[in-house]
Design an enzyme around this catalytic site. Structure first.
Site, PDB file in Angstrom:
ATOM      1  N   GLU A  67     -16.793  -7.138 -25.978  1.00  0.00           N
ATOM      2  CA  GLU A  67     -17.270  -7.077 -26.853  1.00  0.00           C
ATOM      3  C   GLU A  67     -17.694  -6.335 -27.767  1.00  0.00           C
ATOM      4  O   GLU A  67     -18.220  -5.897 -28.598  1.00  0.00           O
ATOM      5  CB  GLU A  67     -18.737  -8.889 -26.842  1.00  0.00           C
ATOM      6  CG  GLU A  67     -17.995  -9.932 -25.967  1.00  0.00           C
ATOM      7  CD  GLU A  67     -18.098  -9.667 -24.635  1.00  0.00           C
ATOM      8  OE1 GLU A  67     -18.841 -11.440 -23.802  1.00  0.00           O
ATOM      9  OE2 GLU A  67     -17.903  -8.514 -24.250  1.00  0.00           O
ATOM     10  N   ARG A 199       0.287  -2.662  -5.074  1.00  0.00           N
ATOM     11  CA  ARG A 199      -0.976  -1.960  -4.754  1.00  0.00           C
ATOM     12  C   ARG A 199      -1.558  -1.460  -6.133  1.00  0.00           C
ATOM     13  O   ARG A 199      -3.295  -1.554  -5.687  1.00  0.00           O
ATOM     14  CB  ARG A 199      -0.495  -0.880  -4.120  1.00  0.00           C
ATOM     15  CG  ARG A 199       0.148  -1.515  -2.505  1.00  0.00           C
ATOM     16  CD  ARG A 199       0.254   0.297  -1.851  1.00  0.00           C
ATOM     17  NE  ARG A 199       1.234  -0.025  -0.903  1.00  0.00           N
ATOM     18  CZ  ARG A 199       2.096   0.638  -0.260  1.00  0.00           C
ATOM     19  NH1 ARG A 199       2.193   1.969  -0.812  1.00  0.00           N
ATOM     20  NH2 ARG A 199       2.917   0.256   1.211  1.00  0.00           N
ATOM     21  N   ASP A 215       3.523   2.689  12.224  1.00  0.00           N
ATOM     22  CA  ASP A 215       4.105   3.154  10.541  1.00  0.00           C
ATOM     23  C   ASP A 215       3.644   4.215  10.350  1.00  0.00           C
ATOM     24  O   ASP A 215       3.898   5.559   9.304  1.00  0.00           O
ATOM     25  CB  ASP A 215       4.175   2.224   9.324  1.00  0.00           C
ATOM     26  CG  ASP A 215       4.895   0.907   9.984  1.00  0.00           C
ATOM     27  OD1 ASP A 215       6.339   1.534  10.664  1.00  0.00           O
ATOM     28  OD2 ASP A 215       4.822   0.301   9.396  1.00  0.00           O
ATOM     29  N   LEU A 219      -0.848   3.851   1.489  1.00  0.00           N
ATOM     30  CA  LEU A 219      -1.404   2.827   0.896  1.00  0.00           C
ATOM     31  C   LEU A 219      -1.289   2.844  -0.139  1.00  0.00           C
ATOM     32  O   LEU A 219      -2.412   2.331  -0.512  1.00  0.00           O
ATOM     33  CB  LEU A 219      -2.401   1.946   2.178  1.00  0.00           C
ATOM     34  CG  LEU A 219      -2.059   1.069   4.038  1.00  0.00           C
ATOM     35  CD1 LEU A 219      -2.787   0.790   4.162  1.00  0.00           C
ATOM     36  CD2 LEU A 219      -0.355   0.621   2.943  1.00  0.00           C
ATOM     37  N   GLY A 312       0.716  -6.810   8.522  1.00  0.00           N
ATOM     38  CA  GLY A 312       1.918  -7.203   9.176  1.00  0.00           C
ATOM     39  C   GLY A 312       2.403  -8.800   9.934  1.00  0.00           C
ATOM     40  O   GLY A 312       1.016  -9.417   9.482  1.00  0.00           O
ATOM     41  N   PRO A 313       2.802  -9.199  10.452  1.00  0.00           N
ATOM     42  CA  PRO A 313       2.843 -10.510  10.900  1.00  0.00           C
ATOM     43  C   PRO A 313       2.000 -11.636  11.515  1.00  0.00           C
ATOM     44  O   PRO A 313       1.708 -11.958  11.312  1.00  0.00           O
ATOM     45  CB  PRO A 313       3.856 -10.481  11.965  1.00  0.00           C
ATOM     46  CG  PRO A 313       5.206  -9.560  11.829  1.00  0.00           C
ATOM     47  CD  PRO A 313       4.184  -8.154  11.538  1.00  0.00           C
ATOM     48  N   THR A 317      -0.313 -14.043   9.708  1.00  0.00           N
ATOM     49  CA  THR A 317      -0.022 -15.358  10.038  1.00  0.00           C
ATOM     50  C   THR A 317      -1.563 -15.878  10.319  1.00  0.00           C
ATOM     51  O   THR A 317      -2.620 -17.240   9.818  1.00  0.00           O
ATOM     52  CB  THR A 317       0.106 -15.493  11.860  1.00  0.00           C
ATOM     53  OG1 THR A 317       1.583 -15.104  11.887  1.00  0.00           O
ATOM     54  CG2 THR A 317       0.812 -16.805  12.532  1.00  0.00           C
TER      55      THR A 317
END
Length: 380
Positions: A67, A199, A215, A219, A312-313, A317
């Site tokens: 504003e 990202r 890996d 990132l 990752g998994p 999860t």
């Protein structure tokens, strides 16, 4: 009481104008994405005689609000004008003075607000104050769009936790990675470009230590037309196994990097990593794993209210099973990996499939050779 046809035409024209000017304010708000957390993204437009005479947005945390920027651009033309703002003007001192004071002092006659601010110090009070000062205030114009734009802020205000988006690439047979020696990438280049854009929009990219060890990722947003800032990087690493020579540690002095570890993690390693520019966050553990709710609360306390999980998994999860994930983004590639690969998800537990678990607001999009599924995670 009756209305003539001319009155109805004027009312319809005003509604259309309100929608158009608020839509522009929402466009402006998006330019602040990634820069304002833990504050919301906000856009504002000053309109006089049907023309925009001032525009502004909340550009960065600690800076002037939308504003104030819009009123500054409008100058004297703001007197007697209308102000369109995507979030209720603040009425308390924070890093900046109350916006309600600036609105009144500028001589604004009418204020159109999309959504109320959930900050308990402001909620409803900013609107009430403006009305007390004699301004006409209309609320709820494009409310749904404004609330969607500030979904991370809304969750943070209601729960103290960030919004969590789980992103993963997987094959048609549900594998998130191939066996050793298989190609690193499952998704196509176009999908990886979109992932980098995700990202750029997030406050923080979160991964588990397994992903780092496997890996050695950076990132970061590495598009050619990348945003002028990088998200923070957060590693879940109970025992502080983060290699000192990893890319994350190497870039820690230029891109904010934190590691969440157990409260009993090695003090010497914590000092060594800290000396390399990495923030070390001791948090409670639940057996061999960190308590993810504690990690996320800590992230929110550090201003990270929009978290993109690329962990990752196992991490994905756990977030789903514990009810901590809000959004899901799955890049599904036209490939088969077979039993030698790593399952994208493990057991989600009975609370997932016995309740009203699943996905809502599902949207599919073709990206290169892949399909992107984006959905909201149901709360059971």
């Amino acid at each position: 009481m009756w209305r003539c046809e001319r009155d109805d035409e004027l009312a319809d024209a005003m509604r259309e104008a309100d929608l158009a000017f608020m839509a522009r304010a929402l466009e402006l708000a998006e330019r602040g994405r990634g820069f304002t957390s833990p504050n919301p993204v906000v856009g504002a437009v000053v309109v006089r005689d049907g023309r925009i005479v001032g525009e502004g947005l909340h550009e960065r945390y600690g800076g002037p609000h939308a504003e104030v920027n819009a009123l500054a651009e409008a100058g004297e033309k703001a007197r007697g004008a209308s102000l369109y703002v995507t979030l209720e003007p603040c009425c308390v001192w924070g890093n900046t003075p109350p916006c309600t004071d600036a609105v009144v002092a500028a001589g604004i006659r009418r204020v159109v607000v999309a959504a109320e601010d959930l900050n308990p110090e402001v909620s409803g009070r900013g609107i009430a104050l403006l009305r007390e000062r004699g301004l006409t205030v209309l609320t709820g114009v494009l409310r749904d769009a404004a609330e969607a734009a500030n979904e991370p802020y809304t969750k943070f205000r209601r729960t103290g936790l960030p919004l969590v988006r789980v992103k993963m690439a997987l094959s048609l047979d549900g594998r998130a990675a191939g066996p050793e020696g298989a190609p690193r990438w499952i998704s196509c280049p176009e999908s990886r470009e979109r992932a980098h854009a995700m990202r750029a929009a997030a406050d923080c990219v979160m991964v588990g230590i397994g992903t780092v060890l496997a890996d050695d990722p950076e990132l970061t947003d590495r598009r050619s037309a990348r945003a002028p800032r990088q998200p923070a990087r957060l590693v879940l690493d109970r025992d502080l196994r983060l290699p000192h020579r990893s890319r994350l540690v190497a870039g820690a002095r230029s891109v904010r990097t934190a590691v969440a570890c157990g409260e009993d993690a090695c003090a010497r390693r914590a000092r060594e990593i800290g000396n390399l520019g990495v923030e070390v966050w001791p948090v409670p553990s639940d057996g061999p794993a960190l308590r993810l709710d504690a990690v996320l609360r800590r992230a929110a306390e550090h201003g990270m209210i929009d978290v993109l999980c690329e962990g990752g998994p196992r991490v994905a999860t756990s977030l789903l099973r514990e009810g901590l994930a809000d959004r899901l983004a799955l890049f599904v590639a036209p490939s088969l990996i077979g039993r030698e690969g790593t399952d994208a998800f493990g057991s989600l537990g009975p609370s997932w499939w016995k309740g009203d678990g699943g996905l809502r607001d599902v949207r599919w999009e073709r990206i290169g050779d892949d399909l992107l599924l984006e959905a909201r995670v149901a709360r059971g």
